[in-house]
Design an enzyme around this catalytic site. Structure first.
Site, short mmCIF file in Angstrom:
data_model
loop_
_atom_site.label_atom_id
_atom_site.label_comp_id
_atom_site.label_asym_id
_atom_site.label_seq_id
_atom_site.Cartn_x
_atom_site.Cartn_y
_atom_site.Cartn_z
N LYS A 207 -2.78 6.76 1.12
CA LYS A 207 -2.56 7.23 2.49
C LYS A 207 -1.59 8.40 2.44
CE LYS A 207 -2.57 4.81 6.93
NZ LYS A 207 -4.00 4.64 7.27
N GLU B 153 -16.08 6.73 5.00
CA GLU B 153 -15.09 6.48 6.05
C GLU B 153 -15.62 6.92 7.41
OE1 GLU B 153 -11.88 5.35 6.04
OE2 GLU B 153 -11.19 5.52 3.97
N ARG C 11 0.81 -1.21 0.00
CA ARG C 11 0.00 0.00 0.00
C ARG C 11 0.85 1.27 0.00
NH1 ARG C 11 -4.44 0.39 4.56
NH2 ARG C 11 -2.63 0.93 5.82
C1 LIG Z 1 -5.06 3.92 7.63
C2 LIG Z 1 -6.50 4.20 7.39
C3 LIG Z 1 -7.49 3.24 7.57
C4 LIG Z 1 -7.23 1.89 8.18
O1 LIG Z 1 -6.39 1.08 7.42
P1 LIG Z 1 -5.71 -0.18 8.10
O2 LIG Z 1 -4.87 -0.75 7.02
O3 LIG Z 1 -6.77 -1.10 8.51
O4 LIG Z 1 -4.92 0.33 9.24
C5 LIG Z 1 -8.81 3.56 7.20
N1 LIG Z 1 -9.12 4.77 6.72
C6 LIG Z 1 -8.19 5.74 6.57
C7 LIG Z 1 -8.60 7.06 6.02
C8 LIG Z 1 -6.86 5.47 6.90
O5 LIG Z 1 -5.94 6.41 6.77
#
Ligand SMILES: *Cc1c(COP(=O)(O)O)cnc(C)c1O
Length: 339
Positions: A183, A219, A81
């Site tokens: 991210k 989200e 990712r």
């Molecule tokens: C990091 C994140 C998540 C959760 O992702 P994981 O891989 O389960 O830790 C969900 N939503 C957002 C906006 C994030 O930044």
């Protein structure tokens, strides 16, 4: 060495640990990387990370098992990712082996900060990649830093498996074909104000709807949404502006393979919340946080209960938690031993 840390009552706040990893990309390649003690970075004032948000990050945890060993949960997925995020903002890939090796080095070097088994606390790892060097135009940086630091953490939302309430935000964290799937820091800058508004109104965080129509749940703050329908299906929204949560994909697998549930990734309409018997937020930091109720258009829609976790959410949590801490056998490849 003994640390003065109250493991049982840790929250989610910065603690300086002993070592962090840093590696530099220059002239088309990464150096070998090293562990350093200094928790300050010295970078050019003209770094693109500072002005144009050319950066991305990850979050994963190290878990202490009953026999005292330490393990990571699906770090290869975080490595994949970070590279998808990096490509979206024109940064170089961090090779998967380099990413996992850096995480392992940081955990080992800070081993006495890994909370004891049974405390519920973990060691949170924060890998990040930033564009640095002298540059003023809106273009990719000439150099990049890949770093990993760590800190012991407790639950992200106070109370652990106690339900919390959320409110639907009028704001968006990402655009329909923007960077919601990556991210990258910009999404979080956009979320600070809506988050503060939600907290001021007495909610744990806000829920974002799809940015194009504002009719579908996307989200839950910086976590993904899931709902359990009244006929016991695990439902989670699908959209190109949702950050693909590794926890969410792990729960989908657990729901179908461990709990025998049907699983669907599809639209979740904010006007049809009564299709769900239970709902929750999931992510590495949040693990699973049961959603008590969602406030929307002046009304609070309560799912299972505002004070008690629902039975299916509890089973999902126990299985995930059990796998992460080594008490339940996980699927092939999910657990990577550090020591
Ligand atoms: C990091 C994140 C998540 C959760 O992702 P994981 O891989 O389960 O830790 C969900 N939503 C957002 C906006 C994030 O930044």
């Amino acid at each position: 060495m003994s640390l003065n840390i109250d493991w049982e009552n840790l929250g989610f706040s910065y603690i300086k640990t002993d070592y962090r990893y840093i590696s530099k990309w220059k002239d088309g390649q990464w150096d070998n990387g090293e562990l350093v003690k200094d928790n300050n970075l010295t970078i050019s004032e003209a770094s693109t990370a500072l002005h144009y948000g050319q950066q991305c990050f990850e979050g994963l945890k190290a878990y202490r098992t009953k026999d005292g060993s330490i393990q990571l949960f699906r770090p290869d997925e975080n490595a994949k990712r970070i590279n998808r995020s990096a490509r979206r903002v024109l940064m170089p890939d961090v090779p998967e082996e380099k990413f996992i090796d850096a995480c392992k080095q940081v955990v080992k070097a800070n081993e006495h900060f890994v909370p004891p088994y049974g405390s519920g606390a973990t060691l949170y790892l924060r890998p990040f990649l930033i564009g640095v060097g002298d540059n003023i135009g809106v273009k990719p940086a000439p150099e990049f830093l890949f770093c990993v630091f760590c800190l012991p953490v407790g639950p992200y939302f106070k109370g652990g498996l106690t339900p919390v309430n959320f409110i639907i935000s009028e704001y968006d964290r990402a655009a329909p074909y923007g960077t919601g799937e990556a991210k990258v820091g910009g999404n979080y800058a956009a979320s600070l104000y809506p988050h503060e508004l939600a907290v001021k109104q007495g909610f744990a965080d806000c829920i974002y709807l799809d940015p194009a129509t504002h009719t579908k749940i996307e989200e839950v703050g910086a976590a993904n949404f899931f709902g359990i329908t009244k006929d016991n299906k695990f439902i989670t929204p699908q959209s190109p502006s949702i950050l693909p949560s590794i926890t969410k994909y792990s729960l989908m697998h657990i729901a179908s393979e461990y709990l025998g549930m049907e699983v669907e990734e599809r639209d979740v309409l904010v006007d049809h919340l009564d299709e769900f018997a239970e709902a929750g937020a999931c992510g590495t930091a949040a693990v699973i946080t049961p959603i008590g109720g969602i406030h929307h258009k002046g009304k609070l829609h309560v799912f299972h209960s505002e004070t008690e976790v629902g039975p299916v959410t509890k089973k999902l949590y126990d299985t995930l938690y059990g796998i992460q801490f080594g008490d339940v056998k996980g699927p092939e490849g999910w657990i990577v031993k550090v020591k």
